[in-house]
Motif scaffolding. Structure first.
Motif, PDB file in Angstrom:
ATOM      1  N   MET A  54       0.844  -1.213   0.000  1.00 24.77           N
ATOM      2  CA  MET A  54       0.000   0.000   0.000  1.00 24.77           C
ATOM      3  C   MET A  54       0.879   1.263   0.000  1.00 24.77           C
ATOM      4  O   MET A  54       0.581   2.232  -0.681  1.00 24.77           O
ATOM      5  CB  MET A  54      -0.939   0.015   1.210  1.00 24.77           C
ATOM      6  CG  MET A  54      -1.977  -1.096   1.174  1.00 24.77           C
ATOM      7  SD  MET A  54      -3.005  -1.057  -0.281  1.00 24.77           S
ATOM      8  CE  MET A  54      -3.917   0.423   0.004  1.00 24.77           C
ATOM      9  N   ALA A  55       1.978   1.242   0.756  1.00 24.15           N
ATOM     10  CA  ALA A  55       2.882   2.394   0.778  1.00 24.15           C
ATOM     11  C   ALA A  55       3.540   2.585  -0.581  1.00 24.15           C
ATOM     12  O   ALA A  55       3.720   3.706  -1.039  1.00 24.15           O
ATOM     13  CB  ALA A  55       3.929   2.209   1.862  1.00 24.15           C
ATOM     14  N   ALA A  56       3.899   1.494  -1.230  1.00 24.72           N
ATOM     15  CA  ALA A  56       4.525   1.582  -2.548  1.00 24.72           C
ATOM     16  C   ALA A  56       3.544   2.104  -3.582  1.00 24.72           C
ATOM     17  O   ALA A  56       3.921   2.853  -4.500  1.00 24.72           O
ATOM     18  CB  ALA A  56       5.054   0.205  -2.966  1.00 24.72           C
ATOM     19  N   LEU A  57       2.278   1.732  -3.465  1.00 30.45           N
ATOM     20  CA  LEU A  57       1.275   2.194  -4.412  1.00 30.45           C
ATOM     21  C   LEU A  57       1.006   3.687  -4.264  1.00 30.45           C
ATOM     22  O   LEU A  57       0.664   4.365  -5.237  1.00 30.45           O
ATOM     23  CB  LEU A  57      -0.025   1.415  -4.244  1.00 30.45           C
ATOM     24  CG  LEU A  57       0.002  -0.032  -4.725  1.00 30.45           C
ATOM     25  CD1 LEU A  57      -1.309  -0.718  -4.391  1.00 30.45           C
ATOM     26  CD2 LEU A  57       0.269  -0.096  -6.214  1.00 30.45           C
ATOM     27  N   ARG A  58       1.138   4.192  -3.055  1.00 28.99           N
ATOM     28  CA  ARG A  58       0.926   5.632  -2.829  1.00 28.99           C
ATOM     29  C   ARG A  58       2.019   6.467  -3.467  1.00 28.99           C
ATOM     30  O   ARG A  58       1.825   7.625  -3.762  1.00 28.99           O
ATOM     31  CB  ARG A  58       0.858   5.925  -1.336  1.00 28.99           C
ATOM     32  CG  ARG A  58      -0.449   5.545  -0.745  1.00 28.99           C
ATOM     33  CD  ARG A  58      -0.571   6.050   0.674  1.00 28.99           C
ATOM     34  NE  ARG A  58      -1.400   5.099   1.392  1.00 28.99           N
ATOM     35  CZ  ARG A  58      -1.157   4.639   2.593  1.00 28.99           C
ATOM     36  NH1 ARG A  58      -0.105   5.056   3.248  1.00 28.99           N
ATOM     37  NH2 ARG A  58      -1.952   3.771   3.155  1.00 28.99           N
TER      38      ARG A  58
END
Length: 129
Positions: A124-128
């Motif tokens: 999720m952090a990488a997608l942000r």
């Protein structure tokens, strides 16, 4: 963002089938204990029954009843009028919102599987960005 994709329809029905199978399996396995207040998952079980029941009503039963009503109206030659059951339709739409609450069940599971939780948080952090 909403993406227009014809597959959402099939994905929604496939997931609903899986949830219904899970619910029926739990009912079969636990029997009366499923609805017992002694069951530590009593609240979750009631929530699952409400969400899956509302989803089945919204996704399968209402369209089927609408189809039957149209067929009967065509056979009798009547002009179909707007249904007086619009209140029911609005109530069922609320169950669509409650489907999102099932995610809480996943979060509860993730607490026990720490590496999976860390992986999802990282993704999720990488997608942000």
């Amino acid at each position: 963002t909403d993406y227009e994709w014809f597959g959402w329809f099939y994905l929604e029905h496939a997931l609903l089938s899986i949830y219904l199978f899970e619910l029926v399996g739990s009912l079969k396995r636990l029997g009366d204990y499923f609805f017992s207040r002694d069951n530590p998952d009593f609240g979750w079980n009631i929530l699952d029954v409400a969400i899956v029941g509302g989803s089945v009503l919204d996704s399968w039963l209402l369209p089927f009843c609408s189809l039957v009503a149209k067929c009967l109206a065509q056979d009798s030659g009547e002009v179909s009028h707007k249904s007086t059951g619009s209140t029911l339709v609005h109530a069922v739409r609320i169950f669509r919102i409650f489907r999102l609450v099932r995610i809480l069940r996943l979060v509860k599971l993730l607490k026990f599987v720490r590496p999976l939780l860390f992986m999802i948080v990282g993704v999720m952090a990488a997608l942000r960005g």
